[in-house]
Design a protein around this motif. Sequence first.
Motif, PDB file in Angstrom:
ATOM      1  N   PRO A  68       2.818   8.776   2.236  1.00 51.37           N
ATOM      2  CA  PRO A  68       2.830   8.592   3.694  1.00 51.37           C
ATOM      3  C   PRO A  68       1.523   8.040   4.254  1.00 51.37           C
ATOM      4  O   PRO A  68       1.485   7.613   5.405  1.00 51.37           O
ATOM      5  CB  PRO A  68       3.108  10.014   4.222  1.00 51.37           C
ATOM      6  N   GLU A  69       0.482   8.034   3.456  1.00 50.75           N
ATOM      7  CA  GLU A  69      -0.800   7.518   3.916  1.00 50.75           C
ATOM      8  C   GLU A  69      -1.180   6.192   3.272  1.00 50.75           C
ATOM      9  O   GLU A  69      -2.229   5.632   3.567  1.00 50.75           O
ATOM     10  CB  GLU A  69      -1.900   8.564   3.654  1.00 50.75           C
ATOM     11  N   ASP A  70      -0.310   5.681   2.371  1.00 50.63           N
ATOM     12  CA  ASP A  70      -0.591   4.409   1.703  1.00 50.63           C
ATOM     13  C   ASP A  70       0.723   3.866   1.150  1.00 50.63           C
ATOM     14  O   ASP A  70       1.204   4.322   0.111  1.00 50.63           O
ATOM     15  CB  ASP A  70      -1.608   4.612   0.578  1.00 50.63           C
ATOM     16  N   ASP A  71       1.321   2.892   1.832  1.00 49.26           N
ATOM     17  CA  ASP A  71       2.640   2.413   1.423  1.00 49.26           C
ATOM     18  C   ASP A  71       2.613   1.533   0.180  1.00 49.26           C
ATOM     19  O   ASP A  71       3.658   1.021  -0.249  1.00 49.26           O
ATOM     20  CB  ASP A  71       3.340   1.683   2.574  1.00 49.26           C
ATOM     21  N   THR A  72       1.432   1.353  -0.432  1.00 51.07           N
ATOM     22  CA  THR A  72       1.366   0.635  -1.707  1.00 51.07           C
ATOM     23  C   THR A  72       1.503   1.593  -2.893  1.00 51.07           C
ATOM     24  O   THR A  72       1.504   1.157  -4.037  1.00 51.07           O
ATOM     25  CB  THR A  72       0.037  -0.134  -1.848  1.00 51.07           C
TER      26      THR A  72
ATOM     27  N   GLY B  13       9.501  -9.140  -7.830  1.00 56.03           N
ATOM     28  CA  GLY B  13       8.166  -9.656  -8.063  1.00 56.03           C
ATOM     29  C   GLY B  13       7.054  -8.934  -7.333  1.00 56.03           C
ATOM     30  O   GLY B  13       5.881  -9.196  -7.582  1.00 56.03           O
ATOM     31  N   THR B  14       7.403  -8.009  -6.427  1.00 57.55           N
ATOM     32  CA  THR B  14       6.382  -7.225  -5.735  1.00 57.55           C
ATOM     33  C   THR B  14       5.937  -6.066  -6.619  1.00 57.55           C
ATOM     34  O   THR B  14       6.611  -5.706  -7.589  1.00 57.55           O
ATOM     35  CB  THR B  14       6.904  -6.695  -4.395  1.00 57.55           C
ATOM     36  N   ASN B  15       4.805  -5.481  -6.273  1.00 53.73           N
ATOM     37  CA  ASN B  15       4.232  -4.412  -7.091  1.00 53.73           C
ATOM     38  C   ASN B  15       3.898  -3.187  -6.253  1.00 53.73           C
ATOM     39  O   ASN B  15       3.707  -3.291  -5.035  1.00 53.73           O
ATOM     40  CB  ASN B  15       2.946  -4.894  -7.779  1.00 53.73           C
ATOM     41  N   TYR B  16       3.837  -2.053  -6.923  1.00 54.72           N
ATOM     42  CA  TYR B  16       3.338  -0.836  -6.290  1.00 54.72           C
ATOM     43  C   TYR B  16       2.661   0.023  -7.352  1.00 54.72           C
ATOM     44  O   TYR B  16       2.855  -0.192  -8.566  1.00 54.72           O
ATOM     45  CB  TYR B  16       4.463  -0.045  -5.609  1.00 54.72           C
TER      46      TYR B  16
END
Length: 251
Positions: A13-17, A168-171
């Motif tokens: 909740p404090e970092d959507d990555t 193709g996106t990353n987390y």
Amino acid sequence: MGFPRAYAEFTNPEDDTEVYRLDLTWLTSRWECIFGAGCPGIYADAPENGCCTLGAHFADADDEKRVKKAVKQLTPDLWEHYKEGKKRGWVELEDDDTVSPGEEPDRKTRVVDGACIFHNSKDFPGGYGCALHHLANKQGRHFHETKPDVCWQLPIRRQFREVERTDGTNYTEVSIGEYSRDGWGPGGHDLDWYCTANTEAHHGREPVYVNNKPELVALMGKKGYQLLKQYCEEFESRRGTLLRHPADPAD
């Protein structure tokens, strides 16, 4: 190792990555540290040392810096090896034979008399166990503010993994789970005893996610912990005997 586990995932909740991946089987288990209350230690020939036999590897420079600040506040009445630490230091490099070619050896707490230099023996008047732990208690703080990261986190384990989605996106996956024997590397299988896999240490009055709240908040923040708590409570209400930690006692 190797038994079925239940997991839950949610976005930080404090970092959507970041996406947290929770080991619900571990977090709802009844594990509780039994150091000084029947813990036989990881090596049979050093039962009083608990898991302090090998010394503590620092996670990074910030970890060592924080511990250094705490060490400056230690006094002879709290630290059995005070004179040794002040005279010869309390940091050493890991043994060369454990370092892979081309890698720099890790910095860690020194081993003195068969255990971490901050380990007080049972007959020390200032208190048995970690001097840095006693310092935190004396000052009314939680020990995650004074001890090396690996010490206050164990046996909770936080790991990071970069994940690529099919678009193709990353987390970054941040897993919160059990520091089991394999977390020690190949040497973990040589330990004579280890708490997370043994029933002796699974008789806590409260589950890990409640009993170890300060550590979990330090690892994932207050908002992240609140969501973790909700997932754990929901899992407890539904699981029955399914996906229970095998070291937990039967109801």
